[in-house]
Design an enzyme around this catalytic site. Structure first.
Site, mmCIF file in Angstrom:
data_model
loop_
_atom_site.group_PDB
_atom_site.id
_atom_site.type_symbol
_atom_site.label_atom_id
_atom_site.label_comp_id
_atom_site.label_asym_id
_atom_site.label_seq_id
_atom_site.Cartn_x
_atom_site.Cartn_y
_atom_site.Cartn_z
ATOM 1 N N GLY A 143 -17.199 10.496 32.675
ATOM 2 C CA GLY A 143 -17.206 9.067 32.377
ATOM 3 C C GLY A 143 -16.841 8.201 33.563
ATOM 4 O O GLY A 143 -15.795 8.387 34.189
ATOM 5 N N GLY A 159 -9.890 10.650 36.409
ATOM 6 C CA GLY A 159 -10.358 11.875 37.048
ATOM 7 C C GLY A 159 -11.716 11.700 37.699
ATOM 8 O O GLY A 159 -11.953 12.162 38.823
ATOM 9 N N CYS A 160 -12.609 11.023 37.019
ATOM 10 C CA CYS A 160 -13.954 10.820 37.557
ATOM 11 C C CYS A 160 -13.921 9.891 38.766
ATOM 12 O O CYS A 160 -14.693 10.077 39.713
ATOM 13 C CB CYS A 160 -14.885 10.284 36.469
ATOM 14 S SG CYS A 160 -15.114 11.478 35.128
ATOM 15 N N THR A 161 -13.031 8.916 38.743
ATOM 16 C CA THR A 161 -12.877 8.039 39.900
ATOM 17 C C THR A 161 -12.392 8.836 41.097
ATOM 18 O O THR A 161 -12.920 8.696 42.208
ATOM 19 C CB THR A 161 -11.909 6.885 39.585
ATOM 20 O OG1 THR A 161 -12.472 6.100 38.527
ATOM 21 C CG2 THR A 161 -11.662 6.011 40.798
ATOM 22 N N ALA A 179 -15.360 10.981 42.292
ATOM 23 C CA ALA A 179 -16.411 10.159 42.894
ATOM 24 C C ALA A 179 -15.982 9.624 44.261
ATOM 25 O O ALA A 179 -16.780 9.614 45.209
ATOM 26 C CB ALA A 179 -16.773 9.008 41.961
#
Length: 156
Positions: free
Chosen positions: A41, A46-48, A51
């Site tokens: 998401g 975590g995804c930030t 990325a």
């Protein structure tokens, strides 16, 4: 139905929109090696982290001959916000129907906080210039994952 693709398998074909609304066709990606990472998401902690880690290592990966592409189920508009907020320097593909996720085996049963749930499985696929999977990594951690990819590609 999800498939678990592995080393030597043909990577699936697709046509998806990126964060700018541009159509990205896998056929147009042939000829250059690709690191395709699947994240659950946009704009989540975590995804930030993952990325931004890819952002910070894009030049190094490009020097090794690989372009970076992100993939999530988020809408184009959210992908654009994510890209702009964190200055992400690579395409983010939107797959709201989870078609490519399922073809990659990056959607299905997973453990989340000790419970079995159905969802996006954080994964990375290293794809060669002929659109064949070199490495398929599933259930990866957001932190430290990019360093592992870099080390793997440097050793090749």
């Amino acid at each position: 139905m999800s498939t678990e693709l592995t080393t030597g398998d043909a990577a699936p074909e697709f046509e998806l929109l990126d964060q700018h609304g541009n159509l990205v066709n896998s056929k147009d990606l042939r000829g250059q090696k690709t690191v395709l990472f699947v994240y659950p998401g946009a704009m989540t902690p975590g995804c930030t982290k993952e990325a931004c880690d890819f952002r910070d290592n894009t030049a190094h990966l490009e020097a090794l001959g690989y372009r970076v592409i992100g993939l999530s189920k988020d809408a184009v508009e959210k992908q654009l916000k994510f890209s702009e907020r964190d200055s992400l320097n690579y395409p983010l593909l939107s797959d709201p129907q989870l078609e490519l996720h399922r073809k990659l085996g990056a959607y299905g049963p997973k453990k989340l906080y000790g419970k079995l749930v159905e969802g996006v499985i954080r994964s990375t696929f290293v794809i060669d210039e002929n659109w064949v999977i070199e490495h398929a990594l599933r259930n990866v951690k957001a932190t430290g994952h990019v360093a592992r990819i870099v080390k793997l590609l440097e050793a090749a």
